[in-house]
Design a protein around this motif. Structure first.
Motif, PDB file in Angstrom:
ATOM      1  N   ASN A 177       0.668  -1.023  -0.014  1.00  0.00           N
ATOM      2  CA  ASN A 177      -0.006   0.078   0.061  1.00  0.00           C
ATOM      3  C   ASN A 177       1.022   1.331  -0.246  1.00  0.00           C
ATOM      4  O   ASN A 177       0.244   2.394   0.348  1.00  0.00           O
ATOM      5  CB  ASN A 177      -0.963   0.022   1.223  1.00  0.00           C
ATOM      6  N   ASP A 178       2.180   1.282  -0.572  1.00  0.00           N
ATOM      7  CA  ASP A 178       3.086   2.410  -0.468  1.00  0.00           C
ATOM      8  C   ASP A 178       3.310   2.810  -2.021  1.00  0.00           C
ATOM      9  O   ASP A 178       3.948   2.092  -2.820  1.00  0.00           O
ATOM     10  CB  ASP A 178       4.269   2.030   0.103  1.00  0.00           C
ATOM     11  N   THR A 179       2.277   3.533  -2.248  1.00  0.00           N
ATOM     12  CA  THR A 179       2.363   4.029  -3.796  1.00  0.00           C
ATOM     13  C   THR A 179       3.566   4.759  -4.128  1.00  0.00           C
ATOM     14  O   THR A 179       4.061   4.445  -5.349  1.00  0.00           O
ATOM     15  CB  THR A 179       1.146   5.167  -3.998  1.00  0.00           C
ATOM     16  N   GLU A 180       4.157   5.377  -3.281  1.00  0.00           N
ATOM     17  CA  GLU A 180       5.569   6.036  -3.552  1.00  0.00           C
ATOM     18  C   GLU A 180       6.475   4.999  -3.897  1.00  0.00           C
ATOM     19  O   GLU A 180       7.456   5.237  -4.821  1.00  0.00           O
ATOM     20  CB  GLU A 180       5.978   7.074  -2.545  1.00  0.00           C
ATOM     21  N   ALA A 181       6.673   4.014  -3.220  1.00  0.00           N
ATOM     22  CA  ALA A 181       7.433   2.977  -3.400  1.00  0.00           C
ATOM     23  C   ALA A 181       7.429   2.247  -4.818  1.00  0.00           C
ATOM     24  O   ALA A 181       8.346   1.870  -5.485  1.00  0.00           O
ATOM     25  CB  ALA A 181       7.315   1.918  -2.347  1.00  0.00           C
ATOM     26  N   VAL A 182       6.161   2.094  -5.167  1.00  0.00           N
ATOM     27  CA  VAL A 182       5.947   1.622  -6.497  1.00  0.00           C
ATOM     28  C   VAL A 182       6.222   2.448  -7.649  1.00  0.00           C
ATOM     29  O   VAL A 182       6.935   1.870  -8.628  1.00  0.00           O
ATOM     30  CB  VAL A 182       4.209   1.542  -6.538  1.00  0.00           C
ATOM     31  N   LYS A 183       6.393   3.711  -7.277  1.00  0.00           N
ATOM     32  CA  LYS A 183       7.044   4.860  -8.561  1.00  0.00           C
ATOM     33  C   LYS A 183       8.463   4.657  -8.858  1.00  0.00           C
ATOM     34  O   LYS A 183       9.065   5.023  -9.721  1.00  0.00           O
ATOM     35  CB  LYS A 183       6.563   6.223  -8.112  1.00  0.00           C
ATOM     36  N   GLU A 184       8.815   3.670  -7.813  1.00  0.00           N
ATOM     37  CA  GLU A 184      10.467   3.859  -7.923  1.00  0.00           C
ATOM     38  C   GLU A 184      10.997   2.387  -8.527  1.00  0.00           C
ATOM     39  O   GLU A 184      12.153   2.107  -8.549  1.00  0.00           O
ATOM     40  CB  GLU A 184      11.382   3.810  -6.523  1.00  0.00           C
ATOM     41  N   ILE A 185      10.038   1.410  -8.878  1.00  0.00           N
ATOM     42  CA  ILE A 185      10.177   0.224  -9.338  1.00  0.00           C
ATOM     43  C   ILE A 185      10.929   0.446 -10.769  1.00  0.00           C
ATOM     44  O   ILE A 185      10.769   1.226 -11.583  1.00  0.00           O
ATOM     45  CB  ILE A 185       9.137  -0.590  -9.785  1.00  0.00           C
ATOM     46  N   LYS A 186      12.119  -0.445 -10.950  1.00  0.00           N
ATOM     47  CA  LYS A 186      12.986  -0.060 -12.095  1.00  0.00           C
ATOM     48  C   LYS A 186      12.768  -0.813 -13.442  1.00  0.00           C
ATOM     49  O   LYS A 186      11.668  -1.771 -13.250  1.00  0.00           O
ATOM     50  CB  LYS A 186      14.392  -0.407 -11.904  1.00  0.00           C
ATOM     51  N   SER A 187      13.060  -0.486 -14.347  1.00  0.00           N
ATOM     52  CA  SER A 187      12.738  -0.936 -15.749  1.00  0.00           C
ATOM     53  C   SER A 187      13.262  -2.534 -15.926  1.00  0.00           C
ATOM     54  O   SER A 187      12.863  -3.096 -16.951  1.00  0.00           O
ATOM     55  CB  SER A 187      13.001   0.044 -16.746  1.00  0.00           C
ATOM     56  N   ASP A 188      14.006  -2.878 -15.081  1.00  0.00           N
ATOM     57  CA  ASP A 188      14.464  -4.118 -15.179  1.00  0.00           C
ATOM     58  C   ASP A 188      13.686  -5.446 -14.507  1.00  0.00           C
ATOM     59  O   ASP A 188      13.947  -6.515 -14.449  1.00  0.00           O
ATOM     60  CB  ASP A 188      16.008  -4.382 -14.584  1.00  0.00           C
ATOM     61  N   THR A 189      12.476  -5.022 -14.320  1.00  0.00           N
ATOM     62  CA  THR A 189      11.367  -5.615 -13.581  1.00  0.00           C
ATOM     63  C   THR A 189      10.549  -6.629 -14.759  1.00  0.00           C
ATOM     64  O   THR A 189      10.088  -5.929 -15.636  1.00  0.00           O
ATOM     65  CB  THR A 189      10.556  -4.891 -12.587  1.00  0.00           C
ATOM     66  N   ALA A 190      10.605  -7.952 -14.596  1.00  0.00           N
ATOM     67  CA  ALA A 190       9.755  -8.667 -15.272  1.00  0.00           C
ATOM     68  C   ALA A 190       8.314  -8.764 -14.880  1.00  0.00           C
ATOM     69  O   ALA A 190       7.513  -8.867 -15.807  1.00  0.00           O
ATOM     70  CB  ALA A 190      10.284 -10.032 -15.163  1.00  0.00           C
ATOM     71  N   ALA A 191       8.011  -8.549 -13.460  1.00  0.00           N
ATOM     72  CA  ALA A 191       6.408  -8.647 -13.025  1.00  0.00           C
ATOM     73  C   ALA A 191       6.519  -7.910 -11.744  1.00  0.00           C
ATOM     74  O   ALA A 191       7.331  -7.933 -10.929  1.00  0.00           O
ATOM     75  CB  ALA A 191       6.247  -9.858 -13.103  1.00  0.00           C
ATOM     76  N   VAL A 192       5.266  -7.608 -11.440  1.00  0.00           N
ATOM     77  CA  VAL A 192       4.803  -7.105 -10.176  1.00  0.00           C
ATOM     78  C   VAL A 192       3.654  -7.902  -9.998  1.00  0.00           C
ATOM     79  O   VAL A 192       2.749  -8.017 -10.346  1.00  0.00           O
ATOM     80  CB  VAL A 192       4.434  -5.676 -10.023  1.00  0.00           C
ATOM     81  N   MET A 193       3.985  -8.713  -8.668  1.00  0.00           N
ATOM     82  CA  MET A 193       2.838  -9.709  -8.270  1.00  0.00           C
ATOM     83  C   MET A 193       2.237  -9.048  -6.825  1.00  0.00           C
ATOM     84  O   MET A 193       3.175  -8.743  -5.889  1.00  0.00           O
ATOM     85  CB  MET A 193       3.563 -11.102  -7.888  1.00  0.00           C
ATOM     86  N   VAL A 194       1.117  -8.925  -6.650  1.00  0.00           N
ATOM     87  CA  VAL A 194       0.239  -8.488  -5.718  1.00  0.00           C
ATOM     88  C   VAL A 194      -1.036  -9.079  -5.569  1.00  0.00           C
ATOM     89  O   VAL A 194      -1.892 -10.001  -6.373  1.00  0.00           O
ATOM     90  CB  VAL A 194      -0.084  -6.943  -5.758  1.00  0.00           C
ATOM     91  N   GLU A 195      -1.418  -9.136  -4.089  1.00  0.00           N
ATOM     92  CA  GLU A 195      -2.853  -9.473  -3.692  1.00  0.00           C
ATOM     93  C   GLU A 195      -3.696  -8.639  -3.412  1.00  0.00           C
ATOM     94  O   GLU A 195      -3.212  -7.435  -2.932  1.00  0.00           O
ATOM     95  CB  GLU A 195      -2.601 -10.419  -2.306  1.00  0.00           C
ATOM     96  N   VAL A 196      -4.726  -8.489  -3.828  1.00  0.00           N
ATOM     97  CA  VAL A 196      -5.867  -7.545  -3.690  1.00  0.00           C
ATOM     98  C   VAL A 196      -6.029  -7.362  -2.227  1.00  0.00           C
ATOM     99  O   VAL A 196      -6.496  -6.384  -1.739  1.00  0.00           O
ATOM    100  CB  VAL A 196      -7.127  -7.784  -4.523  1.00  0.00           C
TER     101      VAL A 196
END
Length: 390
Positions: free
Chosen positions: A154-173
């Motif tokens: 639930n940290d939106t600011e942290a999400v903005k810092e995800i780098k372009s070398d990422t294959a996927a982001v996995m999350v639970e609703v």
């Protein structure tokens, strides 16, 4: 004892069950608000699924994925018809579904890093365990796979810092094992936008929240989300072991023949269980009833427990409810068992309620009564001990 001691089992031996009611070997009845940890979404021994399986048992049990399995295609059709997704890989569990999603994301994007979130739970196989953001799950296994990164949930600011070398982001609703913690819509939308921006796959783990548990086929449908992959298991087969990874059509080329496989995944028996389960749950009237029951349960609990100091919050959606406590919840779980209600932990301080989606209103009323009575009695005992120690 010949079974590895990997489970801290309660001293309860259940010998029969129907719907929401189970009976132990002493003849004691319980309301089952665990449902096999969100598995028996249609209750115990649902007639429609049982009859479908009995019919299939007289035909063929297993043929392997070397041959066409029409039952598998029918099950896949039901899994995709209420989504924007079109491709299904069948396996045997939620962990296997998440393993498939991790493999596909890396193969499709050509990248390695997978981003998940603190307090998440994605399974206990090695990659799924590495994806899980809980140190207690990692203990004793040495170095985990190095390509996973955990961010605050639930940290939106942290999400903005995800780098372009990422294959996927996995999350639970809703983080089930993490404490029945709901994701904020702004957070989920930020994850989706970041995935689009950097060319990563947006993966939603619906192993616990899917198959009608929150009043939609999948919990992400509460929001305007467009995942690339969704993983499912638990309630998918009404207790028959099965799992599935569901994806967008453009991902099919990356999972061509030989890219992945499962000996038992999508067998005629498993697929029959899936199809019969979804034919029942994925009906508009059924899902609307789940929403109504969930609202009823949450409102009743909130009102009844408002004056119980031990309770911090009642949270969740549909029939996936958490009662967050100021104290350890295990004593309450045990007290409720004595009272005739089975519940399950979600982290050390949360009582989790996962009743069958077919639970009746009188059964919901009875459960609220037992929970309220047990919490009031337990709180009085705690206060009495505290006073005695002064």
């Amino acid at each position: 004892m010949n079974v590895f001691p990997t489970y801290n089992r309660f001293p309860i031996h259940l010998v029969s069950g129907k719907g929401t009611v189970v009976i132990d070997e002493q003849g004691k009845e319980y309301l089952d608000f665990v449902s096999g940890i969100g598995v028996c979404n249609l209750g115990h021994r649902p007639d429609y699924v049982k009859e479908a399986l009995k019919d299939q048992l007289e035909k063929v049990w297993h043929v392997s994925n070397l041959y066409e399995i029409p039952e598998q295609e029918s099950a896949a059709n039901w899994l995709t018809k209420f989504t924007e997704l079109s491709q299904v890989f069948f396996c045997n569990s939620g962990a296997e579904a998440n393993e498939a999603a991790i493999k596909l994301a890396r193969k499709h994007t050509g990248k390695e890093k997978i981003v998940t979130f603190e307090k998440s739970f994605h399974g206990r196989t090695f990659a799924a365990m590495s994806a899980t953001g809980q140190p207690k799950v990692h203990e004793g296994y040495g170095n985990l796979l190095p390509t996973f990164e955990y961010l605050p949930f639930n940290d939106t600011e942290a999400v903005k810092e995800i780098k372009s070398d990422t294959a996927a982001v996995m999350v639970e609703v809703i983080q089930g094992e993490g404490g029945v913690i709901e994701a904020d819509v702004e957070f989920l939308e930020a994850v989706q936008e970041k995935c689009k921006e950097i060319g990563a796959l947006f993966v939603i783990d619906e192993v616990q929240t899917g198959i009608g548990r929150t009043g939609y086929p999948f919990a992400y449908q509460h929001f305007d989300l467009d995942p690339d992959l969704v993983t499912s298991a638990k309630g998918l087969g009404s207790g028959f072991p099965t799992g599935a990874m569901i994806g967008k059509p453009e991902l099919a080329e990356s999972f061509s023949a030989g890219a992945h496989g499962s000996t038992f995944g999508g067998s005629p028996l498993a697929s029959t269980a899936v199809k019969a389960t979804l034919e029942t749950i994925f009906q508009e009237d059924f899902l609307e009833e789940v929403k109504a029951k969930g609202n009823f349960l949450k409102e009743k609990l909130t009102n009844n427990l408002n004056q119980v100091d031990l309770v911090e919050q009642v949270r969740g959606r549909g029939l996936m409810i958490g009662i967050a406590m100021k104290e350890a919840a295990l004593p309450i779980i045990k007290k409720l068992q004595t009272a005739g209600l089975l519940t399950v932990l979600a982290g050390p301080n949360v009582v989790r309620l996962l009743p069958p989606l077919t639970v009746t209103y009188p059964q919901l009323e009875k459960a609220v009564e037992l929970i309220t009575q047990s919490l009031v009695e337990y709180q009085a005992q705690l206060y009495s001990k505290t006073d005695a120690q002064k």
